[in-house]
Design a protein around this motif. Structure first.
Motif, PDB file in Angstrom:
ATOM      1  N   GLU A 122     128.493  33.102 -51.555  1.00 44.75           N
ATOM      2  CA  GLU A 122     128.001  32.038 -50.574  1.00 44.75           C
ATOM      3  C   GLU A 122     126.607  32.331 -50.306  1.00 44.75           C
ATOM      4  O   GLU A 122     126.282  33.756 -49.992  1.00 44.75           O
ATOM      5  CB  GLU A 122     128.887  32.351 -49.352  1.00 44.75           C
ATOM      6  CG  GLU A 122     128.891  31.458 -48.143  1.00 44.75           C
ATOM      7  CD  GLU A 122     129.813  31.858 -47.159  1.00 44.75           C
ATOM      8  OE1 GLU A 122     130.770  32.327 -47.385  1.00 44.75           O
ATOM      9  OE2 GLU A 122     129.443  31.834 -45.971  1.00 44.75           O
ATOM     10  N   GLU A 124     122.872  31.783 -48.176  1.00 46.36           N
ATOM     11  CA  GLU A 124     122.130  30.844 -47.304  1.00 46.36           C
ATOM     12  C   GLU A 124     120.650  31.072 -47.755  1.00 46.36           C
ATOM     13  O   GLU A 124     120.143  32.202 -48.157  1.00 46.36           O
ATOM     14  CB  GLU A 124     122.209  31.729 -46.081  1.00 46.36           C
ATOM     15  CG  GLU A 124     123.486  31.622 -45.269  1.00 46.36           C
ATOM     16  CD  GLU A 124     123.933  32.559 -44.035  1.00 46.36           C
ATOM     17  OE1 GLU A 124     124.701  32.078 -43.343  1.00 46.36           O
ATOM     18  OE2 GLU A 124     123.152  33.442 -43.732  1.00 46.36           O
ATOM     19  N   MET A 168     125.547  22.902 -46.161  1.00 47.17           N
ATOM     20  CA  MET A 168     125.388  22.306 -44.907  1.00 47.17           C
ATOM     21  C   MET A 168     124.025  22.969 -44.304  1.00 47.17           C
ATOM     22  O   MET A 168     123.498  23.714 -44.941  1.00 47.17           O
ATOM     23  CB  MET A 168     126.476  22.919 -44.250  1.00 47.17           C
ATOM     24  CG  MET A 168     126.408  24.601 -44.067  1.00 47.17           C
ATOM     25  SD  MET A 168     127.402  25.163 -42.759  1.00 47.17           S
ATOM     26  CE  MET A 168     127.686  26.858 -43.381  1.00 47.17           C
ATOM     27  N   GLU A 170     122.639  25.092 -42.155  1.00 47.65           N
ATOM     28  CA  GLU A 170     122.969  26.270 -41.139  1.00 47.65           C
ATOM     29  C   GLU A 170     122.269  26.257 -39.968  1.00 47.65           C
ATOM     30  O   GLU A 170     121.525  25.510 -39.557  1.00 47.65           O
ATOM     31  CB  GLU A 170     122.767  27.518 -42.274  1.00 47.65           C
ATOM     32  CG  GLU A 170     124.004  28.261 -42.836  1.00 47.65           C
ATOM     33  CD  GLU A 170     124.533  29.155 -41.497  1.00 47.65           C
ATOM     34  OE1 GLU A 170     124.428  29.053 -40.560  1.00 47.65           O
ATOM     35  OE2 GLU A 170     125.890  29.879 -41.735  1.00 47.65           O
ATOM     36  N   GLU A 177     123.048  26.404 -46.418  1.00 46.49           N
ATOM     37  CA  GLU A 177     123.999  27.198 -47.029  1.00 46.49           C
ATOM     38  C   GLU A 177     124.781  26.336 -48.005  1.00 46.49           C
ATOM     39  O   GLU A 177     125.145  25.246 -47.825  1.00 46.49           O
ATOM     40  CB  GLU A 177     125.016  27.741 -46.091  1.00 46.49           C
ATOM     41  CG  GLU A 177     126.097  28.490 -46.600  1.00 46.49           C
ATOM     42  CD  GLU A 177     127.110  29.031 -45.638  1.00 46.49           C
ATOM     43  OE1 GLU A 177     126.657  29.552 -44.734  1.00 46.49           O
ATOM     44  OE2 GLU A 177     128.257  29.020 -45.553  1.00 46.49           O
TER      45      GLU A 177
END
Ligand code: GLU
Ligand code: MG
Length: 433
Positions: A122, A124, A168, A170, A177
């Motif tokens: 994941e 960011e 999204m 963040e 992210e």
């Protein structure tokens, strides 16, 4: 026009470096690769060359893997990218090839436990342009303003054969992210490289610059990489979950998790390896400041993630643990290799599940932490490297010269920023990652 394919490796610096060749040569290049230079592994993220045992000597081959890469269309521009393996002229995996190091860690896990690792990285990241939007943490407008970027990115991720999960706005300024579905074995880390590069290229296509630097502003949030992990057995059945186990962990998961936490201070220089990574790895940043296990707690190095399913079989499919002490200054292959080795050590040593923490660890004294086998993670890259270099066990997981060469690489990176204050360091890293 000559169509070019770029073959690359995500090296010690976490950057993708390589060479391009005409696409019509692909069949030949899949066998012979392109020439590669050993000392390239010592090019730091600031383009300096660290002490290299190879000097000007030696030759290697960077051989593209037909199963790892992407073709991405940006208007009338086509990007063709393949990840490669670095091999010696004799055809052996090179000791400093990050992908080979991951394969060897995965092999250790398989021979110990007959399981393959499923991972989803994941990411960011932040778009560098000025944002006039305030208060758009997880915001609709924050998302809408970048909807074309997000949609193009998800398209490219699908085109690359990966499965997009979600994207999204963040919490941080201009921070986004992106999450993908898990991939098996080395492809989990390949997918992380592919996503990073697609984010960068998609941002450029929209006239933006994306940065994955661990932190842009110490007064704001960091950019984390969270690695979600679970296991599949030989019959492709999920084996990370056991409803009777601690927090739902199977015995295998529990020992693997215990190993990661036990050795986390000693592998941090490989998972969060920049001179500003420690600014992110602090209490109250929802990242990872201690070697603690969290049960659905985001203030933990290793988190047992929530499941939304109800029946046991579906829970087992979903169940995973998430390592949060990672950032994108690390090569995903190297970070994952270190995490797997630590986990394997936990399995070999028969470590049992640590108890999850459920309080603010920053309020506990060092002694109180110690009685619970908890430590504050190293608070600088220098300290993290010391932990790595002084650990015979970590050295034993890698080829003989790996740790000294890696340490020399990082020493040059540290020297580059030594005279800079925090803000200058953050700017330097924001330019390179
Ligand atoms: N930005 C946080 C980090 O640096 C993670 C926030 C979250 O998604 O939980 O890891
Ligand atoms: Mg996040």
């Amino acid at each position: 026009m000559t169509n070019l394919i770029f073959v690359g490796t995500c090296d010690f610096s976490g950057k993708v470096r390589g060479k391009a060749f005409p696409a019509k040569q692909l069949d030949k290049r899949l066998v012979r690769g392109v020439g590669w230079t050993p000392t390239n592994v010592q090019i730091t993220c600031f383009d300096e060359i660290a002490d290299s045992p190879f000097g000007a000597f030696g030759d290697l081959l960077l051989v593209p893997d037909a199963k790892a890469g992407f073709t991405a269309q940006f208007g009338d521009r086509t990007e063709r990218f393949m990840l490669g393996n670095i091999i010696t002229l004799e055809g052996e995996p090179w000791d400093f090839c990050t992908r080979a190091l991951l394969v060897s860690a995965l092999d250790r896990l398989y021979s110990l436990s007959r399981v393959r690792l499923l991972t989803a990285f994941e990411h960011e990241f932040q778009l560098k342009g000025e944002s006039s939007l305030i208060g758009e943490g997880y915001g609709r407008l924050g998302f809408e303003i970048q909807r074309p970027f997000c949609e193009k990115l998800m398209d490219q991720i699908s085109e690359a054969g990966l499965i997009p999960d979600s994207i999204m706005k963040e919490y941080g300024p201009n921070q986004y992210e992106v999450v993908i579905r898990p991939e098996v074995g080395v492809h989990g880390a390949d997918a992380a490289v592919i996503v990073r590069e697609l984010v960068r290229s998609t941002a450029l296509y929209f006239g933006e610059f994306a940065t994955f630097s661990p932190i842009l502003d110490p007064a704001s949030v960091g950019n984390g990489v969270h690695i979600h992990m679970s296991f599949l057995d030989d019959l492709d059945q999920p084996v990370a979950f056991d409803s009777e186990g601690p927090c739902g962990m199977s015995e295998l998961t529990a020992s693997f998790a215990a190993g990661i936490l036990k050795y986390l201070d000693r592998i941090l220089s490989l998972t969060a390896p920049s001179a500003i990574s420690s600014l992110r790895l602090q209490p109250h940043r929802w990242s990872a400041a201690y070697n603690n296990l969290g049960f659905r707690d985001r203030e933990a190095s290793l988190r047992i993630c929530p499941v939304t399913k109800r029946d046991q079989a579906s829970i087992a499919q979903q169940f995973n643990i998430e390592c949060r002490a990672v950032d994108a200054a690390a090569s995903p292959h190297l970070a994952l290799a270190a995490i797997i080795h630590a986990g394997c050590q936990g399995i070999e040593d028969g470590l049992v599940a640590p108890s999850p923490t459920d309080e603010d660890l920053s309020l506990l004294s060092v002694e109180d932490l110690a009685t619970r086998h908890l430590i504050r993670l190293p608070e600088s890259l220098e300290a993290a490297l010391d932990h790595t270099v002084n650990s015979p066990i970590v050295s034993s997981w890698f080829p003989e010269q790996f740790i000294p060469v890696y340490a020399a690489h990082k020493a040059t990176e540290i020297a580059h920023v030594a005279a800079m204050d925090t803000s200058a360091r953050c700017s330097a890293y924001a330019k390179t990652y």
